[in-house]
Write an enzyme that holds these catalytic residues in place. Structure first.
Site, PDB file in Angstrom:
ATOM      1  N   ARG A 174       0.897  -1.372   0.169  1.00  0.00           N
ATOM      2  CA  ARG A 174       0.158  -0.158   0.051  1.00  0.00           C
ATOM      3  C   ARG A 174       0.850   1.183   0.059  1.00  0.00           C
ATOM      4  O   ARG A 174       0.443   2.270   0.673  1.00  0.00           O
ATOM      5  CB  ARG A 174      -0.847   0.199   1.232  1.00  0.00           C
ATOM      6  CG  ARG A 174      -1.965  -1.108   1.320  1.00  0.00           C
ATOM      7  CD  ARG A 174      -2.910  -1.247   0.207  1.00  0.00           C
ATOM      8  NE  ARG A 174      -3.438  -2.632   0.036  1.00  0.00           N
ATOM      9  CZ  ARG A 174      -3.080  -3.564  -0.643  1.00  0.00           C
ATOM     10  NH1 ARG A 174      -2.015  -3.557  -1.467  1.00  0.00           N
ATOM     11  NH2 ARG A 174      -3.641  -4.991  -0.569  1.00  0.00           N
ATOM     12  N   SER A 224     -10.962   0.098   3.523  1.00  0.00           N
ATOM     13  CA  SER A 224     -10.364  -0.241   4.786  1.00  0.00           C
ATOM     14  C   SER A 224      -9.666   1.205   5.165  1.00  0.00           C
ATOM     15  O   SER A 224      -8.781   1.837   4.562  1.00  0.00           O
ATOM     16  CB  SER A 224      -9.258  -1.364   4.634  1.00  0.00           C
ATOM     17  OG  SER A 224     -10.033  -2.599   4.073  1.00  0.00           O
ATOM     18  N   GLU A 294      -4.680   3.722   6.151  1.00  0.00           N
ATOM     19  CA  GLU A 294      -4.093   3.542   4.853  1.00  0.00           C
ATOM     20  C   GLU A 294      -5.083   4.521   3.916  1.00  0.00           C
ATOM     21  O   GLU A 294      -4.423   4.841   3.106  1.00  0.00           O
ATOM     22  CB  GLU A 294      -4.881   2.136   4.353  1.00  0.00           C
ATOM     23  CG  GLU A 294      -5.061   1.601   2.879  1.00  0.00           C
ATOM     24  CD  GLU A 294      -5.568   0.406   2.688  1.00  0.00           C
ATOM     25  OE1 GLU A 294      -5.332  -0.593   3.226  1.00  0.00           O
ATOM     26  OE2 GLU A 294      -6.397   0.308   1.492  1.00  0.00           O
TER      27      GLU A 294
HETATM   28  P1  FAD Z   1      -7.953   8.772  -4.545  1.00  0.00           P
HETATM   29  O1  FAD Z   1      -8.654   8.214  -3.301  1.00  0.00           O
HETATM   30  O2  FAD Z   1      -8.631   9.591  -5.582  1.00  0.00           O
HETATM   31  O3  FAD Z   1      -6.550   9.304  -4.084  1.00  0.00           O
HETATM   32  C1  FAD Z   1      -5.925   8.571  -2.934  1.00  0.00           C
HETATM   33  C2  FAD Z   1      -4.430   8.873  -2.994  1.00  0.00           C
HETATM   34  O4  FAD Z   1      -3.957   8.684  -4.247  1.00  0.00           O
HETATM   35  C3  FAD Z   1      -4.476  10.505  -2.925  1.00  0.00           C
HETATM   36  O5  FAD Z   1      -3.364  10.849  -2.407  1.00  0.00           O
HETATM   37  C4  FAD Z   1      -4.116  11.067  -4.165  1.00  0.00           C
HETATM   38  O6  FAD Z   1      -3.403  12.176  -4.331  1.00  0.00           O
HETATM   39  C5  FAD Z   1      -3.534   9.787  -5.072  1.00  0.00           C
HETATM   40  N1  FAD Z   1      -3.704   9.631  -6.471  1.00  0.00           N
HETATM   41  C6  FAD Z   1      -4.947   9.463  -7.194  1.00  0.00           C
HETATM   42  N2  FAD Z   1      -4.661   9.187  -8.347  1.00  0.00           N
HETATM   43  C7  FAD Z   1      -3.365   9.563  -8.584  1.00  0.00           C
HETATM   44  C8  FAD Z   1      -2.665   9.529  -9.567  1.00  0.00           C
HETATM   45  N3  FAD Z   1      -3.197   9.691 -11.148  1.00  0.00           N
HETATM   46  N4  FAD Z   1      -1.460   9.958  -9.804  1.00  0.00           N
HETATM   47  C9  FAD Z   1      -0.978  10.256  -8.370  1.00  0.00           C
HETATM   48  N5  FAD Z   1      -1.617  10.065  -7.249  1.00  0.00           N
HETATM   49  C10 FAD Z   1      -2.907   9.844  -7.432  1.00  0.00           C
HETATM   50  N6  FAD Z   1      -7.994  -0.572  -1.906  1.00  0.00           N
HETATM   51  C11 FAD Z   1      -7.464  -1.669  -2.138  1.00  0.00           C
HETATM   52  O7  FAD Z   1      -6.167  -1.600  -2.205  1.00  0.00           O
HETATM   53  N7  FAD Z   1      -7.956  -2.924  -2.080  1.00  0.00           N
HETATM   54  C12 FAD Z   1      -9.418  -3.056  -1.736  1.00  0.00           C
HETATM   55  O8  FAD Z   1      -9.847  -4.161  -1.811  1.00  0.00           O
HETATM   56  C13 FAD Z   1     -10.058  -2.013  -1.730  1.00  0.00           C
HETATM   57  N8  FAD Z   1     -11.380  -1.831  -1.458  1.00  0.00           N
HETATM   58  C14 FAD Z   1     -12.338  -0.918  -1.389  1.00  0.00           C
HETATM   59  C15 FAD Z   1     -13.602  -0.799  -1.105  1.00  0.00           C
HETATM   60  C16 FAD Z   1     -14.317   0.303  -1.066  1.00  0.00           C
HETATM   61  C17 FAD Z   1     -15.837   0.081  -0.748  1.00  0.00           C
HETATM   62  C18 FAD Z   1     -13.908   1.548  -1.031  1.00  0.00           C
HETATM   63  C19 FAD Z   1     -14.624   2.724  -0.853  1.00  0.00           C
HETATM   64  C20 FAD Z   1     -12.445   1.713  -1.366  1.00  0.00           C
HETATM   65  C21 FAD Z   1     -11.656   0.611  -1.487  1.00  0.00           C
HETATM   66  N9  FAD Z   1     -10.175   0.552  -1.540  1.00  0.00           N
HETATM   67  C22 FAD Z   1      -9.297  -0.685  -1.757  1.00  0.00           C
HETATM   68  C23 FAD Z   1      -9.382   1.654  -1.574  1.00  0.00           C
HETATM   69  C24 FAD Z   1      -9.532   2.407  -2.749  1.00  0.00           C
HETATM   70  O9  FAD Z   1     -10.322   2.042  -3.993  1.00  0.00           O
HETATM   71  C25 FAD Z   1      -7.971   2.288  -3.434  1.00  0.00           C
HETATM   72  O10 FAD Z   1      -6.928   2.899  -2.483  1.00  0.00           O
HETATM   73  C26 FAD Z   1      -7.647   3.054  -4.755  1.00  0.00           C
HETATM   74  O11 FAD Z   1      -6.566   2.569  -5.259  1.00  0.00           O
HETATM   75  C27 FAD Z   1      -7.788   4.602  -4.503  1.00  0.00           C
HETATM   76  O12 FAD Z   1      -7.939   4.903  -5.880  1.00  0.00           O
HETATM   77  P2  FAD Z   1      -8.660   6.708  -6.010  1.00  0.00           P
HETATM   78  O13 FAD Z   1      -8.544   6.858  -7.781  1.00  0.00           O
HETATM   79  O14 FAD Z   1      -9.987   6.468  -5.634  1.00  0.00           O
HETATM   80  O15 FAD Z   1      -7.540   7.497  -5.334  1.00  0.00           O
END
Ligand code: FAD
Length: 305
Positions: A174, A224, A294
């Site tokens: 992560r 999480s 996380e």
């Molecule tokens: P955001 O929430 O928009 O951003 C998170 C971080 O990433 C921020 O610091 C942002 O600046 C950075 N970021 C986003 N896009 C970029 C980019 N293009 N370049 C550089 N930095 C960037 N995660 C898991 O790992 N496994 C799971 O099973 C999982 N299950 C989930 C279930 C639910 C119901 C939810 C709500 C979330 C879950 N997650 C899980 C968490 C999440 O989906 C992941 O961490 C995902 O990778 C976040 O991506 P995002 O585009 O939503 O990022």
């Protein structure tokens, strides 16, 4: 920062530049304050322009994917928020998939399935963008981004575009060097293998069933909240601390999955943060374990705006 809007619309269509934009519209928890400016670029040139502009003019910038792993404090975000979700093309190149960072990893895994390319099944229920998934090496059910990623196009803190190999990304549990160095991910290429459609579909259906039966997907959350402490499960420590159902304001430790905090009403980011702190303190007192978040916590407190 008076002329930021005028400067941004020289490069980006007015309808893709928002002022004082509520970020609760973009976060999965449905909480968070406003962004001074939010831009929705549709080309890599536009992204690079915004970053270079921000660097040259000392305007802070923040990258937003799908908002599924974020808590934005109630005071919001100063400067420019770059929302990448309009950059979402998915391209098949033999057994590789090249994806723009704003496409979701769920769409990407579905596309891989339809092309009979195996390797991304684990990601079929992770609701983030590809950029967000690479940034934090997202993973589930025994798979993670580092298993399948080949390369990524990023923008560094000087505004330069770099093509990184997997090794250069420093992917770990992560976390990644991309996160540590504050790079922006523009695009990722995944190296997959020819697979059997029925087997892949069965695997994805099984993972979806597991997710739907164990996670409170019917309520807003950020997944999480805590990282897995070495050799332990955050959810189990929270459950054993009798914290399920603990509520502060509109934020509640899920009764379905102790690792999730759900928005059961009009939660604020402050409710989330107070509940996170309470959970951390209680688990520390009970088990002497420090739970690390996380979820990324960004933005300003209300009083400082
Ligand atoms: P955001 O929430 O928009 O951003 C998170 C971080 O990433 C921020 O610091 C942002 O600046 C950075 N970021 C986003 N896009 C970029 C980019 N293009 N370049 C550089 N930095 C960037 N995660 C898991 O790992 N496994 C799971 O099973 C999982 N299950 C989930 C279930 C639910 C119901 C939810 C709500 C979330 C879950 N997650 C899980 C968490 C999440 O989906 C992941 O961490 C995902 O990778 C976040 O991506 P995002 O585009 O939503 O990022």
């Amino acid at each position: 920062m008076k002329n930021v809007y005028d400067d941004l619309i020289k490069m980006i269509d007015k309808d893709r530049v928002r002022v004082d934009e509520p970020l609760k519209k973009y976060t999965f928890t449905k909480t968070g304050g406003n962004a001074d400016y939010l831009v929705l670029p549709i080309t890599y040139d536009e992204v690079q322009f915004v970053i270079r502009y921000a660097l040259e003019n000392q305007v802070p910038y923040t990258i937003l994917g799908n908002g599924s792993n974020l808590i934005v404090r109630d005071g919001g975000i100063r400067g420019i928020v770059i929302n990448l979700t309009q950059l979402n093309k998915i391209e098949i190149l033999g057994t590789e998939i090249k994806v723009q960072s704003g496409a979701t990893i769920i769409e990407t895994s579905q596309k891989a399935l339809s092309e009979r390319l195996t390797g991304l099944e684990f990601a079929c229920g992770i609701p983030g963008t590809v950029g967000g998934a690479v940034y934090m090496n997202a993973g589930a059910y025994g798979g993670e981004v580092s298993d399948v990623i080949k390369s990524a196009l990023v923008i560094d803190k000087k505004g330069n575009i770099l093509n990184l190999t997997k090794e250069q990304m420093g992917l770990e549990y992560r976390n990644s060097d991309i996160a540590k160095k504050d790079y922006l991910v523009l695009e990722a290429t995944f190296d997959l293998k020819a697979g059997n459609y029925d087997e892949m579909k069965a695997k994805m259906d099984e993972l979806t069933f597991l997710r739907e039966s164990k996670q409170p997907l019917e309520l807003p959350s950020c997944g999480s909240v805590f990282k897995r402490p070495p050799g332990m499960f955050a959810g189990k420590l929270i459950q054993d601390s009798n914290l399920q159902g603990k509520t502060i304001g509109g934020a509640q430790v899920s009764t379905k999955h102790a690792g999730f905090i759900v928005n059961i009403g009009d939660a604020t980011a402050t409710d989330y943060l107070n509940l996170i702190k309470h959970v951390q303190e209680t688990v520390k007192a009970n088990f002497d374990v420090e739970l690390e978040t996380e979820v990324k916590i960004i933005g300003e407190e209300v009083s400082s705006k």
